[in-house]
Design a protein around this motif. Structure first.
Motif, short mmCIF file in Angstrom:
data_model
loop_
_atom_site.label_atom_id
_atom_site.label_comp_id
_atom_site.label_asym_id
_atom_site.label_seq_id
_atom_site.Cartn_x
_atom_site.Cartn_y
_atom_site.Cartn_z
N GLU A 64 0.83 -1.20 0.00
CA GLU A 64 0.00 0.00 0.00
C GLU A 64 0.87 1.26 0.00
O GLU A 64 0.56 2.24 -0.68
N GLU A 65 1.96 1.24 0.74
CA GLU A 65 2.85 2.39 0.81
C GLU A 65 3.55 2.63 -0.53
O GLU A 65 3.69 3.77 -0.99
N VAL A 66 3.98 1.58 -1.17
CA VAL A 66 4.62 1.69 -2.48
C VAL A 66 3.63 2.23 -3.50
O VAL A 66 3.96 3.10 -4.32
N MET A 67 2.39 1.72 -3.45
CA MET A 67 1.36 2.18 -4.37
C MET A 67 1.11 3.69 -4.20
O MET A 67 1.01 4.41 -5.19
N GLN A 69 3.22 5.91 -2.95
CA GLN A 69 4.44 6.62 -3.34
C GLN A 69 4.48 6.85 -4.85
O GLN A 69 4.95 7.88 -5.30
N TYR A 70 3.99 5.90 -5.62
CA TYR A 70 4.05 6.02 -7.08
C TYR A 70 2.70 6.40 -7.69
O TYR A 70 2.50 6.28 -8.90
N GLY A 71 1.78 6.87 -6.86
CA GLY A 71 0.51 7.36 -7.35
C GLY A 71 -0.39 6.28 -7.93
O GLY A 71 -1.18 6.54 -8.84
N LEU A 72 -0.29 5.09 -7.41
CA LEU A 72 -1.08 3.97 -7.91
C LEU A 72 -2.21 3.59 -6.98
O LEU A 72 -2.95 2.66 -7.25
N ALA A 73 -2.33 4.29 -5.87
CA ALA A 73 -3.36 3.96 -4.89
C ALA A 73 -4.72 4.43 -5.39
O ALA A 73 -4.84 5.40 -6.14
N ASP A 74 -5.77 3.75 -4.95
CA ASP A 74 -7.14 4.12 -5.35
C ASP A 74 -7.56 5.41 -4.74
O ASP A 74 -7.33 5.84 -3.73
#
Length: 74
Positions: A64-67, A69-74
């Protein structure tokens, strides 16, 4: 140069394949090594990293943190 011993059943299968296709046993042995070498290297690196994590010498980051960081989170 590489020499290796194979179990008799594997040697027979390799011989039959080579004979049926007109290629050499060396050709198929080389192809098998090339096909799986990347996987074996990746496995080795993953095992070494797991040892480092378990020993506390390396850390992990939650997905979740990586997502985020790279703007991939919902």
């Amino acid at each position: 140069m590489l020499a290796l011993r194979l179990p008799p059943d594997v040697e027979q299968r390799l011989e039959a394949l080579a004979k049926a296709t007109g290629r050499t046993k060396t050709y198929y042995a080389r192809e098998a090594i090339l096909e799986h070498l990347d996987d074996l290297e990746d496995l080795y690196l993953a095992e070494q990293e797991l040892i480092e994590i378990r020993a506390g010498r390396s850390t992990t980051i939650p997905l979740e943190e990586v997502m985020k960081q790279y703007g991939l989170a919902d």
